[in-house]
Design an enzyme around this catalytic site. Structure first.
Site, mmCIF file in Angstrom:
data_model
loop_
_atom_site.group_PDB
_atom_site.id
_atom_site.type_symbol
_atom_site.label_atom_id
_atom_site.label_comp_id
_atom_site.label_asym_id
_atom_site.label_seq_id
_atom_site.Cartn_x
_atom_site.Cartn_y
_atom_site.Cartn_z
ATOM 1 C CB THR A 152 27.249 -35.505 37.486
ATOM 2 O OG1 THR A 152 28.170 -34.623 36.806
ATOM 3 C CG2 THR A 152 26.155 -35.937 36.525
ATOM 4 C CE LYS B 255 34.420 -33.745 27.490
ATOM 5 N NZ LYS B 255 34.119 -35.198 27.392
ATOM 6 C CE1 TYR C 93 34.966 -31.754 30.572
ATOM 7 C CE2 TYR C 93 33.805 -29.812 29.753
ATOM 8 C CZ TYR C 93 33.812 -31.156 30.101
ATOM 9 O OH TYR C 93 32.659 -31.889 29.971
ATOM 10 C CB SER D 233 29.980 -41.808 39.432
ATOM 11 O OG SER D 233 30.998 -41.324 38.571
#
Length: 325
Positions: free
Chosen positions: A242, A211, A207, A62
């Protein structure tokens, strides 16, 4: 009597005569020609680098991973598509194999189903890939999960889940494939990080932390692998349109299920995939694929940290107010 219109017309004619009679026009065409030749040579180099190369893509079913599969397939790579959903992988394989939108020889993609959060599955997947192909030319660490929530409300298990998928998984897969690359003195490690691997914004702590860790690890890896001639590329996109925010986890571990406005207005994954392909082909080391403001924020964080922190605090207050209103 010469009219104003006649004078202007004569002036234009003389100006054009001057341009065409001097080196300006030939020089202009020459510059355009050189630039076009340069771009053509870059495309040829990218195609030669990736044609018949074994390219492993995680999170291929995806979003950006799916579009990367398309562009690398079109470039003639031998794809190894990885993900957790076997049916989705097989569907993508059939879709690519049936595609006629390429002028180069293509290879039917190979699929490997496993979860990056499962260390044992990573070891088994690596063994399967190496047994099938003997080596890996390019590893594209793309799979990841996002997060939305306040730090004070977030369970530590949620932090661990995000780190497991975004950091420990790619690290484990990279380490599993490195010995074979070192032995051949050839290979390319690519990781899709984020602009939040360089700056942090409120309510994205897990998150951003994953990262930041990813950026640091692969920067270290790049330095250590230089002696073995192994390339390492870190790509940091901004917002991409997305389902990343839809599938994000929240403070209690549930699914966020909301398409953020910033995500909805993000770049097309098709465009970003093309940029990823170009960056890999050019063997770039660190690439930022973001709009002007996020890119400037990176420099603001370094050059004027006080101002940056004030802006982030203001953003946090606005989000708190919005959530509680």
């Amino acid at each position: 009597m010469v009219t104003e219109a006649t004078r202007k017309s004569l002036l234009k004619v003389r100006l054009m005569d001057f341009i065409t009679s001097t080196a300006i026009l030939p020089l202009l065409f020459g510059c355009v020609g050189v630039f076009s030749l340069f771009k053509l040579l870059q495309r040829m180099r990218t195609n030669a680098y990736l044609r018949n190369a074994v390219v492993v893509i995680t999170g291929a079913t995806s979003g950006l991973g799916r579009e990367c599969a398309r562009v690398f397939y079109t470039a003639g790579a031998k794809l190894v598509l990885c993900g957790r959903n076997r049916e989705a992988l097989e569907e993508l394989t059939e879709e690519l194999a049936a595609s006629l939108a390429t002028k180069v020889q293509t290879h039917r993609p190979y699929t490997v189903t496993f979860d990056l959060a499962d260390p044992g599955a990573i070891v088994a997947a690596t063994a399967e890939i190496l047994q099938r192909f003997g080596h890996v030319d390019v590893l594209l660490n793309n799979a990841g999960i996002s997060y939305r929530g306040a730090i004070v409300d977030t369970a530590t298990d949620v932090d661990k889940k995000v780190m497991e998928t975004n950091y420990f998984g790619p690290v484990a897969l990279t380490k599993a494939l490195l010995p074979s690359m070192i032995k051949r003195r050839q290979g390319h490690i690519v990781v899709i990080s984020s602009i939040q691997g360089k700056i942090s914004i409120p309510f994205r702590s897990a998150y951003a932390a994953s990262k930041h860790a990813t950026q640091a690890f692969f920067d270290c890896l790049r330095a250590e692998m230089e002696q073995y001639e192994i390339e390492v590329t870190v790509i940091s996109p901004g917002y991409i349109h997305t389902n990343l925010s839809l599938n994000a986890v929240t403070a209690d571990g549930s699914t966020y299920g909301v398409m953020d406005k910033t995500t909805a207005q993000g770049r097309s994954p098709v465009e970003v995939a093309r940029d990823v392909l170009a960056a890999v082909g050019k063997k770039k080391k660190d690439v930022i694929l973001a709009d002007l403001l996020p890119s400037l924020a990176i420099y603001l964080r370094t050059l004027a940290p006080g101002l940056f922190f004030s802006l982030m605090a203001s953003r946090a207050r606005k989000e708190w107010k919005s959530k509680n209103s």
